[in-house]
Scaffold this motif. Structure first.
Motif, mmCIF file in Angstrom:
data_model
loop_
_atom_site.group_PDB
_atom_site.id
_atom_site.type_symbol
_atom_site.label_atom_id
_atom_site.label_comp_id
_atom_site.label_asym_id
_atom_site.label_seq_id
_atom_site.Cartn_x
_atom_site.Cartn_y
_atom_site.Cartn_z
ATOM 1 N N ILE A 42 0.832 -1.204 0.000
ATOM 2 C CA ILE A 42 0.000 0.000 0.000
ATOM 3 C C ILE A 42 0.870 1.260 0.000
ATOM 4 O O ILE A 42 0.449 2.324 -0.432
ATOM 5 N N VAL A 70 0.967 2.896 -3.194
ATOM 6 C CA VAL A 70 -0.216 3.654 -3.599
ATOM 7 C C VAL A 70 0.019 5.143 -3.364
ATOM 8 O O VAL A 70 -0.361 5.980 -4.187
ATOM 9 N N ALA A 71 0.679 5.473 -2.240
ATOM 10 C CA ALA A 71 0.975 6.881 -1.975
ATOM 11 C C ALA A 71 1.927 7.428 -3.042
ATOM 12 O O ALA A 71 1.726 8.531 -3.562
ATOM 13 N N THR A 86 -0.044 7.856 -6.162
ATOM 14 C CA THR A 86 -0.962 8.981 -6.051
ATOM 15 C C THR A 86 -0.223 10.283 -6.342
ATOM 16 O O THR A 86 -0.704 11.138 -7.082
ATOM 17 N N CYS A 126 -4.661 1.671 -6.566
ATOM 18 C CA CYS A 126 -4.488 0.799 -5.401
ATOM 19 C C CYS A 126 -4.898 -0.629 -5.760
ATOM 20 O O CYS A 126 -4.167 -1.582 -5.500
ATOM 21 N N TYR A 153 -8.387 2.118 3.631
ATOM 22 C CA TYR A 153 -7.700 2.614 2.437
ATOM 23 C C TYR A 153 -7.157 4.021 2.655
ATOM 24 O O TYR A 153 -5.945 4.260 2.555
ATOM 25 N N VAL A 174 -3.175 5.037 3.254
ATOM 26 C CA VAL A 174 -2.481 5.787 2.201
ATOM 27 C C VAL A 174 -2.065 7.160 2.712
ATOM 28 O O VAL A 174 -0.962 7.630 2.423
#
Ligand code: NA
Ligand code: NA
Lengths: 444, 320, 185
Positions: A55, A58-59, A62, A309, C105, C109
């Motif tokens: 995860i 994902v940052a 992003t 994600c 989520y 994040v």
């Protein structure tokens, strides 16, 4: 093992989708839940899974998404669309067109398609054009005695043209995800887009000849008193500004004067100028356009974040290889595999939005298809044509929902029925473009 | 104990030199070791190229195969390992990094970040770029729109060109439609995959802006420390072997590519000495400015300069 | 009930204010693009800084509107069944969705995003382009803030739905969905 988890991942997403919770958060949430599951599996020495640390990517992703220069046109084209909406251009167009085409078989519906093309070429948001056409054209059509279902179908299918005819946010996102220059996609989409609109016009014309009771000609009222010259003048005045804008934006991209981002910025400024010069733009309007744009942009980006994600977790579970192996294992020629991919996208389109398909499926299958030697722009346009159907196919068809939300006096069953002929026309156009790739590549 | 190592490359694994080197490294490690389990991901599969460093630093990713140029915003000094305008040749670069003190500084800069670097791919000289206009004097660059990256981009800016920021996939169409007048990309063997010969008239060689560059394998420090000395040694040795593989993997391919460009009607040209002299002057200014802004940059530049002084006589007498 | 709803209301005031303020950056973005175009085509000047300013502004718009969009209930839903659910069932969907999907989520994040932003700050990171913009940690901070604000907005909607389940009459206007805020223009 991988196959099982990939299947579970997709099916949990599809199932939870129908709960009605926001799609973007379902994508992200399902991703995190499966990453958690992966971390548990690893402790049992089951590998090839995504773990919780996944995860972290994902940052990073992003940030990479919000720092993408090539996604800026999305915001600008949305702003442009809402601004044109404010300028009252569409109302003037439909009034002028009604006068010209009123006596042609199916004239009113053909007018809707023609206006749809102008709207499509000046903006890239389908929600706005479907709602706009529903509110201004549907009542006129009903009053003229058009069958409700065919009116709804015309408005829905026409409103979707904007996602194919450039400028289009779908093509901007495709370009970004598939690393294809957006300018190439725009040029490749022009002929297929016009072909699709032409097929709508022909269908309406023929149907109106065969079934005049469902599409009666307009009974002339005051129109006789107005000279032909006045009508032409009216239409030219209504068309002049939007066409100028379209030519500036698309022309500068195609002529190589400006990059898509630059052109989209010019378009947004031009639309503002247009609305301002029509005397309709007040300070409050500008603010509301900004708020609307901000919210639309945010929900589109939220979907990109969520899908990113989901995708990275899917990769961790070996989703790439599973799909690659499955496609290569098909006992088919490259053309056969391409057909399968398009068909699967068509089926997925019943349930998924174009965003999920472009963000999750397209990046998985594109490298394989390009590997077969297919032109990436052509494949992308085939996908884009196929995705047109997803707006009109039940149970999840965004255009159908927009019609229902904008027009109160029509049932869902009639809306579904009206979509059928247009979905068939979309598939017909798709087949023609599939058989003649030069329709896409000729302008490149 | 066996160790699992997830590596992501900053380039597609099929790209000559850079991406293929990552593949080579992974293949060698698979053949020579049973207790390092490498899983190699292609560009962008997990994390975007520019974010690989952060992912390794945070421990999200075990290791990345990347260029020190990609962390220029975080550690400007490392640009000097990723390609120096008018810098040393490939062999001298290797010498400076391994024997001249370069690697010590490099590792020192990363040490505070919890990241270990292993130099892992030696790139041969790049080409000077594709242009749709002739460069006979420095004035020819005035107002031209050129896509150029890094320190050399600054030099081009000083020379009067207007430097444009473009992603890899956007270069071709923008060059084709005249949005830009020229672009630097890579070496011929890599440029050939982009098809620039179809949209540009002139190909300038050699590339003054990057005579050599080193790629790196960056590894999260905790991961590195969890490995045995033998495992660490094997990775370092395999990377040294990869350096050799990379620099020799493109020689013939570069030649072939140039033959192909010539056949396509590309005019191969070289920069006139006066223009090169201007670039060199610009480079010195850019280096001074960067050194005055960043202590690490100065330290690295000093090390490089003192190395080049030390070998000056031999460089001069051996001829090249 | 009143206090639960008033906490939710306070959070939403923040979401809406930040979203509206952020979206008013759009005209500035358009202006920046115009200036960039004019500089390039009229004066032959290409500024890397100006191109970076564009995506910085766009990123601020996006990140500041994430929570605002949720407050306005405009994040796309598949509402084919949802629209036929009873208000009570819809409240349950939202509560479970927030607890098991949105929170895991968005909180995870944004936790990573704060890590990235603070690391960038510790390095005083700038653009990888030598003439690009300095202070990249600011925009990374904006990313972390936007995600955190979305999580906070999730808290607000969670509270409102819980309040609704406990006491259905606590939602002021019966015509609006529980998820939909009351700040529409
Ligand atoms: Na469009
Ligand atoms: Na559908």
């Amino acid at each position: 093992m991988s196959e099982l988890f990939v299947f579970l991942l997709f099916s949990s997403f599809m199932l939870i989708l129908f709960s009605g919770f926001p799609v973007a958060f379902i994508l992200g949430g399902v991703g995190v839940l499966f990453a958690t599951l992966g971390s548990i599996l690893v402790s049992f020495e089951i590998y090839d899974v995504a773990e919780l640390r996944t995860i972290g990517f994902v940052a990073n992703r992003t940030f990479s998404t919000i720092s993408s220069y090539s996604l800026i046109p999305m915001s600008m084209f949305i702003f442009m669309g809402y601004m044109l909406d404010r300028s009252g251009i569409a109302e003037r167009l439909i009034e002028a067109m009604r006068r010209v085409l009123g006596k042609t078989p199916g004239g009113l519906a053909i007018a809707v398609v023609l206006i749809g093309v102008v709207l499509a070429a000046s903006t890239g948001i389908i929600g706005a054009s479907v709602v706009l056409l529903s509110t201004i054209a549907l009542p006129t059509m009903f009053k003229a005695g058009y069958a409700k279902w065919i009116s709804a179908g015309t408005v829905g299918a026409t409103g979707c043209l904007g996602i194919l005819v450039p400028p289009s946010i779908m093509l901007v996102v495709m370009g970004d995800q598939l690393r294809i220059p957006v300018g190439d996609l725009f040029m490749g989409a022009i002929i297929p887009g016009l072909l699709l609109a032409t097929s709508f016009v022909l269908f309406i014309f023929i149907y109106a000849l065969l079934k005049p009771s469902n599409m009666p000609k307009l009974v002339s009222e005051e129109d006789d008193s107005i000279s032909k010259f006045d009508i032409v003048l009216d239409i030219s005045k209504a068309l002049f500004a939007p066409l100028l804008l379209v030519l500036t934006v698309l022309g500068s991209i195609i002529a190589g004067i400006a990059s898509p981002t630059e052109a989209s910025g010019i378009g947004a400024a031009g639309a503002t100028l247009l609305a301002w010069s029509s005397g309709r733009l007040k300070w409050l309007d500008l603010r509301i356009v900004c708020y609307q744009t901000g919210r639309s942009v945010a929900f589109l980006y939220a979907l990109i974040f969520g899908a990113s994600c989901f995708s990275v977790v899917l990769r961790g579970y070996g989703g790439d290889e599973v799909i690659e192996n499955a496609l290569y294992a098909l006992p088919l020629s490259p053309e056969g595999i391409l057909f399968c991919v398009i068909f699967i996208i068509f089926l997925l389109g019943f349930f998924l939005d174009w965003m999920e398909i472009v963000l999750i499926i397209a990046p998985l299958v594109m490298p394989i298809l390009v590997n077969f030697g297919f032109d990436p722009v052509w494949v992308a346009i085939l996908m884009a044509l196929c995705l047109q159907t997803s707006f009109l196919t039940p149970p999840v068809g965004m255009a159908l929902f927009y019609i229902r939300s904008a027009a109160s006096d029509i049932g869902m069953a009639e809306i579904y029925k009206g979509a059928i002929p247009f979905v068939l026309l979309q598939l017909l156009t798709l087949s023609i473009v599939a058989l003649y790739p030069s329709l896409v590549t000729w302008l490149l | 104990a066996p160790v699992r190592l997830d590596i992501q490359s900053a380039w597609p694994l099929t790209l000559p030199a850079s991406g293929q080197s990552a593949q080579h490294l992974a293949d060698r490690l698979k053949t020579t070791s049973e207790d390092i389990k490498v899983k190699l991901y292609s560009a962008g599969k997990l994390v975007p190229a520019l974010e690989i460093f952060d992912a390794v630093q945070q421990g999200t990713l075990d290791a990345g195969y990347t260029s020190p140029l990609y962390v220029a915003g975080r550690f400007p000094a490392l640009q000097l390992f990723g390609g120096i305008p008018f810098g040393p040749s490939a062999i001298e670069m290797l010498d400076w990094v391994h024997n001249g003190g370069g690697l010590e500084i490099w590792r020192d800069i990363y040490a505070k970040q919890g990241v270990v670097t292993v130099p892992c791919g030696l790139m041969d000289a790049e080409a000077g770029g594709w242009y749709n206009f002739e460069i006979n004097s420095i004035d020819d660059l005035d107002g031209k729109k050129i896509r150029f990256a890094g320190l050399a981009g600054e030099v081009m800016n000083k020379a009067g060109a207007s430097v444009v920021l473009l992603g890899g996939g956007d270069i071709y169409p923008n060059l084709e439609r005249g949005v830009i007048d020229g672009t630097e990309f890579s070496m011929p063997a890599i440029d050939v995959a982009m098809g620039f010969e179809k949209v540009a008239k002139y190909y300038y060689l050699p590339g003054w802006h990057q005579p050599a560059a080193v790629n790196e394998l960056i590894i999260n420090k905790r991961k590195w420390d969890s490995m045995s000395t033998a495992q660490q040694g094997l990775i370092e040795d395999t990377c040294r072997e990869t350096q050799l593989w990379t620099v020799t993997s493109t020689t013939a391919a570069n030649s072939d590519a140039i033959t192909q460009f010539k056949a396509a009607g590309t005019e191969i040209k070289s920069f006139p000495p006066e223009v090169l002299a201007e670039f060199k002057k610009g480079t010195e200014e850019v280096m001074q400015e960067a050194a005055s802004k960043d202590a690490d940059f100065k330290r690295t530049l000093d090390s490089l300069n003192s190395y080049r002084e030390k070998i000056a006589l031999w460089s001069e007498y051996k001829g090249s | 009930m009143r206090s639960i709803n008033s906490i939710a209301h306070k959070i939403e005031v923040i979401s809406v204010a930040i979203g509206k303020a952020g979206s008013l950056i759009l005209p500035l973005l358009i202006l920046t693009i115009l200036i960039n175009v004019i500089m390039r085509y009229v004066f032959n000047i290409g500024l890397v800084e100006l191109e970076e300013v564009q995506w910085h502004l766009n990123a601020i718009v996006v990140m500041s509107c994430l929570a605002y969009t949720y407050q306005a209930d405009e994040h796309i839903r598949v509402d084919i069944l949802h629209s036929r659910f009873s208000p009570k069932r819809r409240a349950w969907v939202e509560i479970l969705g927030i607890l098991f999907l949105l929170f895991p989520y968005v909180i995870l994040v944004s936790w990573h995003a704060w890590g990235i932003a603070s690391y960038s700050w510790s390095l005083r990171e700038g653009s990888p382009m030598p003439s690009g913009l300095p202070a990249r940690y600011i925009i990374k901070g904006v990313m972390a803030l936007g995600l955190s604000l979305l999580a906070l907005q999730g808290v607000a909607i969670l509270l409102r739905n819980v309040a609704f389940l406990i006491q259905p009459s606590s939602v002021s206007a019966p015509s609006t969905s529980v998820n939909k805020g009351t700040f529409h223009e």
